[in-house]
Design a protein around this motif. Sequence first.
Motif, PDB file in Angstrom:
ATOM      1  N   SER A 114      -2.592 -25.908 -27.968  1.00  0.00           N
ATOM      2  CA  SER A 114      -1.830 -27.137 -28.205  1.00  0.00           C
ATOM      3  C   SER A 114      -1.601 -27.909 -26.907  1.00  0.00           C
ATOM      4  CB  SER A 114      -0.495 -26.810 -28.864  1.00  0.00           C
ATOM      5  OG  SER A 114       0.276 -25.957 -28.033  1.00  0.00           O
ATOM      6  N   ASP A 115      -1.657 -27.232 -25.757  1.00  0.00           N
ATOM      7  CA  ASP A 115      -1.473 -27.900 -24.470  1.00  0.00           C
ATOM      8  C   ASP A 115      -2.731 -28.600 -23.976  1.00  0.00           C
ATOM      9  OD1 ASP A 115       1.105 -26.953 -24.463  1.00  0.00           O
ATOM     10  OD2 ASP A 115       0.693 -25.282 -23.084  1.00  0.00           O
ATOM     11  N   VAL A 116      -3.893 -28.242 -24.516  1.00  0.00           N
ATOM     12  CA  VAL A 116      -5.153 -28.806 -24.011  1.00  0.00           C
ATOM     13  C   VAL A 116      -5.929 -29.554 -25.089  1.00  0.00           C
ATOM     14  CG1 VAL A 116      -5.381 -27.157 -22.123  1.00  0.00           C
ATOM     15  CG2 VAL A 116      -6.356 -26.594 -24.346  1.00  0.00           C
ATOM     16  N   THR A 117      -5.235 -29.949 -26.166  1.00  0.00           N
ATOM     17  CA  THR A 117      -5.881 -30.748 -27.199  1.00  0.00           C
ATOM     18  C   THR A 117      -6.234 -32.103 -26.613  1.00  0.00           C
ATOM     19  OG1 THR A 117      -4.582 -29.651 -28.890  1.00  0.00           O
ATOM     20  CG2 THR A 117      -5.621 -31.725 -29.506  1.00  0.00           C
ATOM     21  N   LYS A 118      -7.482 -32.506 -26.803  1.00  0.00           N
ATOM     22  CA  LYS A 118      -7.953 -33.741 -26.196  1.00  0.00           C
ATOM     23  C   LYS A 118      -7.587 -34.941 -27.058  1.00  0.00           C
ATOM     24  CE  LYS A 118     -11.998 -36.115 -24.489  1.00  0.00           C
ATOM     25  NZ  LYS A 118     -13.433 -36.063 -24.287  1.00  0.00           N
ATOM     26  N   PRO A 119      -6.717 -35.789 -26.531  1.00  0.00           N
ATOM     27  CA  PRO A 119      -6.507 -37.064 -27.225  1.00  0.00           C
ATOM     28  C   PRO A 119      -7.719 -37.957 -26.962  1.00  0.00           C
ATOM     29  CG  PRO A 119      -5.099 -36.914 -25.299  1.00  0.00           C
ATOM     30  CD  PRO A 119      -5.853 -35.617 -25.406  1.00  0.00           C
ATOM     31  N   PHE A 120      -8.021 -38.808 -27.886  1.00  0.00           N
ATOM     32  CA  PHE A 120      -9.216 -39.630 -27.755  1.00  0.00           C
ATOM     33  C   PHE A 120      -9.110 -40.651 -26.636  1.00  0.00           C
ATOM     34  CE2 PHE A 120      -9.607 -38.022 -32.069  1.00  0.00           C
ATOM     35  CZ  PHE A 120     -10.888 -37.508 -31.990  1.00  0.00           C
ATOM     36  N   SER A 121      -7.916 -40.902 -26.107  1.00  0.00           N
ATOM     37  CA  SER A 121      -7.771 -41.869 -25.027  1.00  0.00           C
ATOM     38  C   SER A 121      -7.756 -41.209 -23.652  1.00  0.00           C
ATOM     39  CB  SER A 121      -6.476 -42.666 -25.211  1.00  0.00           C
ATOM     40  OG  SER A 121      -5.368 -41.791 -25.167  1.00  0.00           O
ATOM     41  N   SER A 122      -7.764 -39.878 -23.600  1.00  0.00           N
ATOM     42  CA  SER A 122      -7.665 -39.171 -22.328  1.00  0.00           C
ATOM     43  C   SER A 122      -9.010 -39.145 -21.609  1.00  0.00           C
ATOM     44  CB  SER A 122      -7.182 -37.740 -22.551  1.00  0.00           C
ATOM     45  OG  SER A 122      -7.178 -37.041 -21.343  1.00  0.00           O
ATOM     46  N   ILE A 123      -8.980 -39.349 -20.311  1.00  0.00           N
ATOM     47  CA  ILE A 123     -10.195 -39.302 -19.503  1.00  0.00           C
ATOM     48  C   ILE A 123     -10.233 -38.023 -18.684  1.00  0.00           C
ATOM     49  CG2 ILE A 123     -11.449 -40.423 -17.628  1.00  0.00           C
ATOM     50  CD1 ILE A 123     -10.342 -43.069 -18.655  1.00  0.00           C
ATOM     51  N   LYS A 124      -9.134 -37.606 -18.120  1.00  0.00           N
ATOM     52  CA  LYS A 124      -9.069 -36.428 -17.256  1.00  0.00           C
ATOM     53  C   LYS A 124      -8.779 -35.173 -18.067  1.00  0.00           C
ATOM     54  CE  LYS A 124      -8.844 -38.285 -12.958  1.00  0.00           C
ATOM     55  NZ  LYS A 124      -9.433 -37.826 -11.785  1.00  0.00           N
ATOM     56  N   ASN A 125      -9.378 -34.061 -17.621  1.00  0.00           N
ATOM     57  CA  ASN A 125      -9.075 -32.771 -18.223  1.00  0.00           C
ATOM     58  C   ASN A 125      -7.803 -32.201 -17.639  1.00  0.00           C
ATOM     59  OD1 ASN A 125     -11.483 -33.001 -19.541  1.00  0.00           O
ATOM     60  ND2 ASN A 125     -12.552 -31.462 -18.348  1.00  0.00           N
ATOM     61  N   LYS A 126      -7.100 -31.424 -18.412  1.00  0.00           N
ATOM     62  CA  LYS A 126      -5.907 -30.738 -17.904  1.00  0.00           C
ATOM     63  C   LYS A 126      -6.377 -29.536 -17.093  1.00  0.00           C
ATOM     64  CE  LYS A 126      -1.493 -28.880 -19.111  1.00  0.00           C
ATOM     65  NZ  LYS A 126      -0.432 -28.823 -20.069  1.00  0.00           N
ATOM     66  N   VAL A 127      -5.804 -29.346 -15.914  1.00  0.00           N
ATOM     67  CA  VAL A 127      -6.162 -28.237 -15.036  1.00  0.00           C
ATOM     68  C   VAL A 127      -5.192 -27.099 -15.273  1.00  0.00           C
ATOM     69  CG1 VAL A 127      -6.493 -27.487 -12.653  1.00  0.00           C
ATOM     70  CG2 VAL A 127      -7.105 -29.818 -13.313  1.00  0.00           C
ATOM     71  N   ILE A 128      -5.727 -25.931 -15.599  1.00  0.00           N
ATOM     72  CA  ILE A 128      -4.928 -24.725 -15.806  1.00  0.00           C
ATOM     73  C   ILE A 128      -5.074 -23.866 -14.558  1.00  0.00           C
ATOM     74  CG2 ILE A 128      -4.547 -22.726 -17.280  1.00  0.00           C
ATOM     75  CD1 ILE A 128      -4.212 -25.434 -18.726  1.00  0.00           C
ATOM     76  N   HIS A 129      -3.979 -23.501 -13.927  1.00  0.00           N
ATOM     77  CA  HIS A 129      -3.990 -22.694 -12.711  1.00  0.00           C
ATOM     78  C   HIS A 129      -3.749 -21.233 -13.092  1.00  0.00           C
ATOM     79  CE1 HIS A 129      -3.916 -26.298 -10.226  1.00  0.00           C
ATOM     80  NE2 HIS A 129      -3.020 -26.769 -11.086  1.00  0.00           N
ATOM     81  N   LEU A 130      -4.706 -20.375 -12.785  1.00  0.00           N
ATOM     82  CA  LEU A 130      -4.567 -18.946 -13.017  1.00  0.00           C
ATOM     83  C   LEU A 130      -4.581 -18.247 -11.666  1.00  0.00           C
ATOM     84  CD1 LEU A 130      -7.014 -18.390 -16.012  1.00  0.00           C
ATOM     85  CD2 LEU A 130      -4.552 -18.716 -16.087  1.00  0.00           C
ATOM     86  N   ARG A 131      -3.641 -17.391 -11.444  1.00  0.00           N
ATOM     87  CA  ARG A 131      -3.562 -16.628 -10.169  1.00  0.00           C
ATOM     88  C   ARG A 131      -3.432 -15.168 -10.465  1.00  0.00           C
ATOM     89  NH1 ARG A 131      -5.390 -20.397  -6.898  1.00  0.00           N
ATOM     90  NH2 ARG A 131      -4.256 -22.293  -7.089  1.00  0.00           N
TER      91      ARG A 131
END
Length: 167
Positions: A150-167
């Motif tokens: 639900s945090d990375v669902t792509k809206p049709f107006s979005s250009i940038k991807n969401k960056v997920i930081h894993l450590r």
Amino acid sequence: MKKRVLVLTMMTILFGFMSISLIYSQYQLRYGQTVYTFDIETEDLYFRDIQIAAFPYSLFITGHFLEVMGENKSFDGISYVFSINDTMILSRSQADDPFTLPDAANGKQYSNTSSLIEDIRVRKQDSLQVEIHYTVNGEPKDIAGEIKLSDVTKPFSSIKNKVIHLR
């Protein structure tokens, strides 16, 4: 006369049912899919342009880019697994340094892992489990994380991807 009225009534009901069925199937084709798009960043690696398209009872995964974060890093094996609801949807292993292969350029490699997985049901409230194992400069690293779809669902107006930081 009664026969004619009955036939017209049946044809009207049939036409109405077929019209509703056609409209519903077009609605399912248009709104029955969800696209999830994101990038994953670790201390040493960057997974760019990961896209997962979920359809009713199937899933399509596109290829992605694997990039080195920083300089002077030597890898000795990389493997990663993505799964949803205990179903593995993506798995890749490379025994050597993938950034020294002939098809790698400037610390970047394209992974053509496109695949279609059938008989899987994915909902927006599900989570994607990520496991990444690699050795960099002689030090083994094991990274695990969970990404809520639900945090990375792509809206049709979005250009940038969401960056997920894993450590």
